[in-house]
Design an enzyme around this catalytic site. Structure first.
Site, PDB file in Angstrom:
ATOM      1  N   GLU A 227      92.258 -38.747 -32.406  1.00 26.80           N
ATOM      2  CA  GLU A 227      90.920 -38.547 -33.189  1.00 26.80           C
ATOM      3  C   GLU A 227      91.267 -37.201 -33.680  1.00 26.80           C
ATOM      4  O   GLU A 227      91.597 -36.264 -33.092  1.00 26.80           O
ATOM      5  CB  GLU A 227      89.790 -38.687 -32.367  1.00 26.80           C
ATOM      6  CG  GLU A 227      88.668 -38.299 -33.095  1.00 26.80           C
ATOM      7  CD  GLU A 227      87.305 -38.417 -32.202  1.00 26.80           C
ATOM      8  OE1 GLU A 227      86.406 -39.248 -32.229  1.00 26.80           O
ATOM      9  OE2 GLU A 227      87.275 -37.570 -31.403  1.00 26.80           O
TER      10      GLU A 227
ATOM     11  N   TYR B 189      87.089 -38.056 -41.233  1.00 22.52           N
ATOM     12  CA  TYR B 189      87.058 -38.482 -40.020  1.00 22.52           C
ATOM     13  C   TYR B 189      88.270 -39.453 -39.723  1.00 22.52           C
ATOM     14  O   TYR B 189      88.222 -40.529 -40.572  1.00 22.52           O
ATOM     15  CB  TYR B 189      85.753 -39.320 -39.217  1.00 22.52           C
ATOM     16  CG  TYR B 189      85.793 -39.568 -37.998  1.00 22.52           C
ATOM     17  CD1 TYR B 189      85.699 -38.840 -37.136  1.00 22.52           C
ATOM     18  CD2 TYR B 189      86.115 -41.005 -37.643  1.00 22.52           C
ATOM     19  CE1 TYR B 189      85.788 -39.295 -35.515  1.00 22.52           C
ATOM     20  CE2 TYR B 189      86.264 -41.638 -36.540  1.00 22.52           C
ATOM     21  CZ  TYR B 189      86.114 -40.758 -35.504  1.00 22.52           C
ATOM     22  OH  TYR B 189      86.304 -41.072 -34.162  1.00 22.52           O
TER      23      TYR B 189
END
Length: 384
Positions: free
Chosen positions: A190, A102
């Site tokens: 993101e 992530y």
């Protein structure tokens, strides 16, 4: 300004962030089977919608045959996920991977500086990881004046436990993402998941990008971005009115974002649901009031209208005159629509007198926001 995944990946690709080969398909084309001929099967069929939870809603599927591809594209294009319509599908080559990471760059408003986040536990449950295993998520602030330091990048790579070519790829990705974040006035970049493929490469399998709408004057190219705004939202933007369509039946017209947001909260507290967020702004004159009412009345779900104005620079009596004139001019267009008006602050007493003296059918005044909200919610529910 949120971007669709396919738009974010276009920025990624141009900025040196590795992505899988993909093709965007709208209801108007191209033919998904032609895309399959170009990219090959299997393909990941991904709903393009500006909301989360699309995977759990069935908006992400793997099509292993032409028949599956045709079926999945048709079914996903017809979906509404989280109240948002699917504008199309992204057809992406399937990538085999070993690990999910992530990565994100965001704005920490409390610290007033950018924030880098990274975890070796990426995937759909990253929120649970952040909540239950905070030690598994790295948070590093970036000085907005000096920018991202090499020592921060090197420390992140070491913490990730990567070595060799993968370590170099991650370092390059972090630097490229930071350049993209700055160059495009982003408030969020993101990647979840950022995957380590079976061939030992990094690939961004998703892209979530939010741009700062206040910087639009620097980016004329943003005007070409596709959005999921409905016709009312586009008309509002052209008129300089802040408007967002919601799912309820109580129309809301207010001045100031904070005023409108608190009114929405009170409507929910009273057991109702707002049909819209509409901030008519300061110094609202008759033309803007008329435009605002047109936007609200264009939604046939609206069963009552709650108008709440706090007079400051904007005088309540001027708003009252404009409101009375517009409602009177619309006549049959608003016949039978309950309208509750709350005026407070500069010129409020005179404004309430103007509304009362006009004696328009279905229009009443309220002393407080809470009284106005209760009356509007009851009227929308047909209990008054």
């Amino acid at each position: 300004m949120d971007l669709f995944e396919y738009q974010g990946k276009q920025l990624f690709s141009a900025g040196g962030i590795p992505v899988a080969r993909s093709w965007m398909v709208h209801p108007q084309g191209p033919d998904p089977l032609e895309v399959a001929d170009s990219l090959g099967l299997p393909l990941v069929v991904k709903a393009q919608v500006l909301t989360g939870g699309r995977g759990k809603a069935g908006g992400v599927r793997v099509a292993r045959s032409r028949d599956e591809l045709t079926r999945d594209v048709a079914e996903i294009m017809a979906m509404t996920i989280g109240g948002k319509r699917v504008v199309g599908v992204l057809l992406e080559e399937a990538v085999e991977f070993e690990r999910e990471l992530y990565f994100a760059l965001a704005v920490d408003r409390a610290a007033k500086r950018p924030l880098l986040l990274f975890s070796v536990r990426g995937g759909v449950d990253i929120e649970a990881v952040a909540r239950d295993e905070p030690q598994a998520l790295v948070r590093r602030h970036i000085d907005p004046l000096t920018g991202l330091h090499d020592t921060q990048v090197e420390g992140l790579v070491d913490w990730a436990g990567l070595s060799g070519a993968l370590a170099d790829e991650l370092a390059d990705l972090v630097r490229n993402a930071w350049r993209l974040f700055c160059a495009h006035d982003a408030t969020l970049v993101e990647i979840n998941p950022l995957c380590v493929t079976t061939s030992g490469r990094l690939v961004a399998l998703d892209a979530k990008v939010t741009l700062d709408g206040n910087a639009a004057f620097r980016h004329p190219e943003w005007a070409t971005y596709e959005t999921d705004a409905d016709d009312r939202e586009r008309r509002a933007a052209a008129a300089g009115i802040n408007y967002v369509s919601l799912d309820g039946n109580v129309g809301v017209l207010g001045n100031g974002a904070g005023m409108v947001m608190s009114t929405l909260d009170l409507i929910a507290e009273a057991g109702g649901a707002a049909a819209n967020f509409l901030d008519v702004g300061g110094g609202a004159r008759e033309a803007r009031i008329a435009a605002a009412l047109d936007l609200i009345l264009a939604d046939d779900r609206v069963r009552a209208l709650c108008v709440t104005i706090f007079g400051g620079i904007t005088r309540c009596d001027e708003v009252a005159k404009a409101l009375v004139n517009v409602l009177a001019a619309k006549g049959a267009a608003v016949a039978g629509l309950p309208v509750v008006v709350r005026l407070d602050g500069n010129g409020a007493a005179e404004g309430r007198r103007i509304v009362a003296q006009a004696a328009l059918p279905g229009v009443q005044t309220a002393e407080t926001v809470w009284q106005a909200v209760q009356a509007a919610v009851a009227a929308a529910a047909g209990t008054t």
